[in-house]
Design an enzyme around this catalytic site. Structure first.
Site, PDB file in Angstrom:
ATOM      1  N   ARG A 187      70.672 -27.601 -32.904  1.00 19.94           N
ATOM      2  CA  ARG A 187      70.714 -26.823 -31.974  1.00 19.94           C
ATOM      3  C   ARG A 187      69.078 -26.468 -31.653  1.00 19.94           C
ATOM      4  NH1 ARG A 187      76.023 -24.638 -29.709  1.00 19.94           N
ATOM      5  NH2 ARG A 187      77.112 -25.058 -31.804  1.00 19.94           N
ATOM      6  N   ASP A 271      71.464  -5.168 -31.971  1.00 16.19           N
ATOM      7  CA  ASP A 271      71.301  -6.539 -33.075  1.00 16.19           C
ATOM      8  C   ASP A 271      70.203  -6.645 -33.651  1.00 16.19           C
ATOM      9  OD1 ASP A 271      74.235  -7.176 -32.534  1.00 16.19           O
ATOM     10  OD2 ASP A 271      73.869  -8.493 -30.600  1.00 16.19           O
ATOM     11  N   CYS A 315      72.855 -11.435 -39.289  1.00 18.41           N
ATOM     12  CA  CYS A 315      73.518 -12.354 -40.141  1.00 18.41           C
ATOM     13  C   CYS A 315      72.635 -13.432 -40.427  1.00 18.41           C
ATOM     14  CB  CYS A 315      74.558 -12.801 -38.866  1.00 18.41           C
ATOM     15  SG  CYS A 315      73.752 -13.579 -37.429  1.00 18.41           S
ATOM     16  N   GLU A 337      77.637 -10.644 -41.876  1.00 21.58           N
ATOM     17  CA  GLU A 337      77.899 -12.266 -42.245  1.00 21.58           C
ATOM     18  C   GLU A 337      78.796 -11.677 -43.782  1.00 21.58           C
ATOM     19  OE1 GLU A 337      76.292 -16.108 -42.481  1.00 21.58           O
ATOM     20  OE2 GLU A 337      77.242 -15.168 -44.022  1.00 21.58           O
ATOM     21  N   HIS A 364      81.596 -19.564 -37.334  1.00 20.50           N
ATOM     22  CA  HIS A 364      80.904 -21.197 -36.751  1.00 20.50           C
ATOM     23  C   HIS A 364      81.617 -22.424 -37.705  1.00 20.50           C
ATOM     24  CE1 HIS A 364      77.794 -17.975 -38.585  1.00 20.50           C
ATOM     25  NE2 HIS A 364      76.853 -18.895 -37.229  1.00 20.50           N
TER      26      HIS A 364
HETATM   27  N1  GLN Z   1      75.814  -9.969 -30.466  1.00 20.01           N
HETATM   28  C1  GLN Z   1      75.571 -11.791 -30.075  1.00 20.01           C
HETATM   29  C2  GLN Z   1      76.735 -12.257 -29.854  1.00 20.01           C
HETATM   30  O1  GLN Z   1      78.251 -12.089 -30.761  1.00 20.01           O
HETATM   31  C3  GLN Z   1      74.697 -11.424 -31.838  1.00 20.01           C
HETATM   32  C4  GLN Z   1      74.577 -12.995 -32.180  1.00 20.01           C
HETATM   33  C5  GLN Z   1      73.859 -13.182 -33.439  1.00 20.01           C
HETATM   34  O2  GLN Z   1      73.921 -12.391 -34.130  1.00 20.01           O
HETATM   35  N2  GLN Z   1      73.868 -14.187 -33.950  1.00 20.01           N
HETATM   36  O3  GLN Z   1      75.957 -13.842 -29.795  1.00 20.01           O
HETATM   37 ZN    ZN Z   2      75.439 -12.614 -35.693  1.00 18.87          ZN
END
Ligand code: GLN
Ligand code: ZN
Length: 427
Positions: A187, A271, A315, A337, A364
């Site tokens: 990625r 976030d 996460c 997570e 994932h």
């Molecule tokens: N709100 C973001 C999403 O759902 C959070 C992504 C992340 O935690 N990396 O894509």
């Molecule tokens: Zn996440």
């Protein structure tokens, strides 16, 4: 180089680390402001600089070290006590026990990506693209209603990336056309360039959240990226202390929070998946970092009234290592997570005194979790947390999955939650 040369017969000059994490060539960025471009060095320019340094005369004057102004502490700001907030939110939202929600994004379709590329190429009018985004939001809202989720999201279809989208709408950032760098595995991302003072000319998430809320009676959650994550995933000016830059971004996010709230959005998620990532390696610097990063988060979110529910999501966080800081964010609901790491965090989350959603399946993987599996994880979580504080959600955003996978997985999650709710009602 001069000092080294006095001590060694032969000197080889190279970069201090690999060039994997800088983009290739600043000359491939015709859209960048020339004044900014002149100050940037991508990989080709860095190599040229190394060559120039190695070749240049050894006797030039030492460059003067720039003086760095010290940051004045900025107060994080306080919300009402949690008990007051929890009561106000319970009354406003009227949620069942074990509320089911998601982390924000729904599948990014090929159609949307192609439409964004067409807008950039000038072959699709902006207004048509916006209609496509609105149609996608409606699809996401209807799917969540049909599946029986409790706090809905708009699905983030308008976002190419959770940081780039914000950089595109804030002053002080530039974005690149070709500045790809590896993020993880195969990625790649194009980190924005944070080069000036950050400010927010106008709200940019409100119209989508408002559109989603206009389509449903269920509460919709507005989605924002937190100040630490925006800075962590950008190339950042180094003439200011990092904390000052993060506080500038926090101020912009605070304004967005206030505008979402004024638009009637009852739940707002900010976030911070990169909170752990910026933790300094040296133990001696860690407490200071955690103090200002938590203060910046609180600055971003503390303008929200008590009846507005603030969520946060982390996460890739090894959340157990920074649990006190996560608690310090003071979010009404924290989602982390958990499924991917086998529920390891559950032993520690009892320390978070507010709502908590340990993820019930790993997004994932394309694998669809069965209802029994989700139920088992929720039962584990209920050993660590009172039922009144447990939320039900996937580990992370759903944008890399297909609609088919997402709908089957969420159907199983809702079904498992319903079984547990019935049991809780009987006991
Ligand atoms: N709100 C973001 C999403 O759902 C959070 C992504 C992340 O935690 N990396 O894509
Ligand atoms: Zn996440």
């Amino acid at each position: 180089l001069r000092t080294v040369r006095e001590h060694a017969a032969r000197v080889v000059v190279g970069t201090s680390c690999s060039l994997l994490h800088v983009p290739y060539d600043v000359e491939a960025e015709p859209d960048l402001d020339p004044a900014l471009r002149a100050r940037l060095a991508f990989a080709e320019q860095k190599v040229a600089e190394v060559v120039e340094l190695a070749r240049s005369s050894w006797d030039g004057p030492d460059p003067a070290a720039p003086s760095v102004p010290l940051a004045a502490p900025v107060p994080g700001g306080e919300r009402a006590p949690y008990a007051v907030r929890a009561a106000a939110q319970a009354e406003r939202l009227g949620l069942p026990p074990l509320p089911v929600t998601t982390i924000g994004s729904f599948p990014q379709t090929g159609e949307l990506r192609a439409a964004r590329a067409a807008v950039a190429a000038g072959t699709l009018p902006e207004q048509e693209y916006e209609r496509l985004v609105e149609a996608e939001i409606e699809r996401v809202v209807r799917a969540q209603e049909r599946l029986g989720l409790d706090v809905l999201v708009h699905g983030e279809p308008e976002r190419n990336d959770m940081v780039q989208y914000f950089a595109e709408h804030l002053d002080g950032f530039a974005v690149t056309r070709n500045g790809w760098v590896q993020s993880y595995g195969s990625r790649c991302t194009r980190p924005p360039i944070l080069h000036g003072d950050v400010s927010r000319p106008a709200s940019f998430t409100v119209r989508w959240a408002r559109h989603a809320q206009s389509l449903t009676d269920r509460p919709v959650k507005g989605m924002l990226t937190g100040p630490v994550t925006i800075v962590a995933w950008s190339f950042v000016r180094d003439d200011l202390p990092l904390r000052d830059v993060v506080f500038q971004v926090a101020e912009a996010i605070r304004e967005e929070v206030l505008d979402l709230e004024a638009a009637g959005v009852p739940v707002i998620q900010v976030d911070e998946p990169a909170l752990r990532e910026l933790l300094p390696l040296r133990r001696a610097s860690q407490a200071d970092y955690l103090e200002w990063s938590v203060a910046a988060y609180r600055r971003a979110t503390s303008g929200a009234g008590e009846a507005t529910q603030i969520h946060t999501h982390l996460c890739y966080s090894d959340a157990d290592q920074i649990l006190a800081a996560i608690d310090g964010l003071d979010a009404d609901v924290t989602t982390v997570e958990s499924a991917r790491s086998g529920g390891r965090i559950l032993g520690a989350v009892g320390g978070i005194g507010r709502g908590l959603g340990p993820g019930v399946y790993d997004i994932h993987s394309p694998r669809v979790p069965g209802g029994e599996e989700v139920e088992r994880l929720l039962r584990e979580a209920l050993k660590a947390l009172p039922a009144g504080r447990l939320w039900v959600n996937p580990d992370c955003g759903l944008k890399t999955r297909t609609y088919e996978q997402v709908e089957s997985a969420l159907a199983n999650v809702v079904e498992a939650t319903r079984r547990l709710r019935e049991e809780l009602a009987l006991s």
